[in-house]
Enzyme design. Structure first.
Site, PDB file in Angstrom:
ATOM      1  N   SER A 144      19.800 -66.984 -86.678  1.00 36.85           N
ATOM      2  CA  SER A 144      20.352 -65.733 -86.101  1.00 36.85           C
ATOM      3  C   SER A 144      21.896 -65.860 -86.081  1.00 36.85           C
ATOM      4  CB  SER A 144      19.726 -65.483 -84.628  1.00 36.85           C
ATOM      5  OG  SER A 144      19.846 -64.244 -84.181  1.00 36.85           O
ATOM      6  N   GLU A 241      17.545 -62.659 -93.633  1.00 39.53           N
ATOM      7  CA  GLU A 241      16.539 -62.371 -92.584  1.00 39.53           C
ATOM      8  C   GLU A 241      17.128 -61.294 -91.438  1.00 39.53           C
ATOM      9  OE1 GLU A 241      15.856 -63.343 -89.159  1.00 39.53           O
ATOM     10  OE2 GLU A 241      17.915 -64.257 -88.974  1.00 39.53           O
ATOM     11  N   HIS A 311      13.531 -64.953 -87.608  1.00 39.15           N
ATOM     12  CA  HIS A 311      13.089 -64.617 -86.261  1.00 39.15           C
ATOM     13  C   HIS A 311      11.176 -64.487 -86.457  1.00 39.15           C
ATOM     14  CE1 HIS A 311      17.121 -63.257 -85.779  1.00 39.15           C
ATOM     15  NE2 HIS A 311      16.719 -63.287 -84.500  1.00 39.15           N
TER      16      HIS A 311
END
Length: 341
Positions: A144, A241, A311
């Site tokens: 992230s 992602e 995630h």
């Protein structure tokens, strides 16, 4: 003889600690090193440093992470500013960067785990001590918002970094298996989707490709475009992602990478998963599949959508800066070398 060795180790530790205190640091580029610097492997009994370079956490989060790492046979050392708060950030930029530098300077710390993501890592990139990091390479892992640390450290120091679970992730058997095999055992693994996991897979362009693996969260990566903290993308395998971004936003970010010349340099592409990325309120929209095909198919490189990256509960541990071979037909990522020494 042993006293001489101990003295040398002591002097090395003091020197590294002194370097770590020199903030702010000038971002000294060691641009696009051809040979990756591999950190030492983890061993049972090692001490892992916890940092929180992005958004704030609660004390209960630390207890959870300590329990998780203890189950792997690891000890934990807490960053000095781990529980700091400054609005939506986990403390001031200077203090968050100081924790990162201090963990690299601490000879007792063998690896560094980010507790969570959020936002804030891009702000501290100019304050990191890249010469220190290169001189004292260690495993650093997260995903992230931690994407910016992973890419910047690799770009500036050449040290291989790891896109994988943060401390507060779900460390389930699938995730832990890749952590152990890659970070403890030093295996050059072939990463495959978990069976019966219900992952939607779509082949964008079939085929195989080789290159340096690099990438992370798409919005974080896009926010770094134009800076000096991104690696050389030539002949790289780009993985991305995302979470909570509608198709038009994915389109915008991929367009940014295209206009910056990044997409034209890569040899392969993987979009891990886009979690909760459906159009809101039934507004007219292109599908994510349409967006990916329009941007990626013209490149003529092997590419697919659908890998346990980011995630999601099941996570690969992806070494940034290591040579891999991807197979879009089988949705596999095969490491061609170990990522640690």
């Amino acid at each position: 003889m042993s006293s001489l060795i101990n003295r040398r180790q002591f002097l090395k530790t003091v020197a590294l600690s002194a370097i770590a205190t020199e903030l702010p640091q000038i971002a000294i580029a060691n641009p696009f090193l051809k040979t990756a610097v591999k950190p030492p492997r983890l061993k049972v009994g090692d001490t892992v440093g916890l940092i929180n370079p992005a958004s704030p956490i609660e004390p209960k989060d630390i207890a959870q992470v300590q329990k998780t790492l203890a189950s792997l046979g690891l000890k934990v050392k807490l960053g000095k500013h781990l529980l700091d708060r400054y609005g939506y950030l986990a403390g001031s930029d200077r203090d968050r960067a100081s924790d990162v530098n201090a963990m690299f300077a601490d000879a007792s710390v063998k690896a560094i785990v980010a507790v969570r993501g959020g936002w804030g890592c891009n702000r501290i990139l100019p304050l990191l001590n890249y010469p220190l990091i290169q001189a004292s390479p260690k495993i650093i892992i997260g995903y992230s918002d931690i994407t910016s640390l992973l890419l910047a450290i690799y770009a500036k120091s050449g040290v291989v970094t790891f896109h994988g679970p943060v401390g507060t992730s779900t460390w389930n058997p699938f995730t832990v298996d890749y952590v152990k095999r890659i970070l403890f055992n030093g295996e050059a693994v072939t990463m495959q989707n978990p069976p019966n996991a219900g992952i939607k897979v779509e082949i964008i362009t079939p085929g195989k490709a080789r290159g340096k693996l690099a990438g992370g969260n798409l919005s974080v990566l896009a926010a770094m475009v134009g800076s000096s903290y991104l690696p050389d993308w030539k002949q790289s395998i780009l993985f991305v992602e995302e979470i909570g971004e509608e198709a038009y936003r994915i389109d915008r970010m991929l367009t940014q990478l295209k206009l910056a010349g990044i997409l034209n340099q890569i040899s392969g592409f993987i979009f891990g998963q886009c979690t909760d990325c459906q159009p809101k309120d039934n507004q007219p929209s292109l599908t994510l599949s349409q967006v990916l095909r329009e941007h990626i198919q013209p490149l003529g490189i092997p590419a697919w959508y659908g890998s346990p990256i980011g995630h999601v509960k099941d996570k690969f541990t992806l070494p940034v800066g290591v040579q891999v071979e991807i197979d879009a037909n089988k949705n596999t990522i095969r490491m061609l070398e170990s990522s640690i020494k």
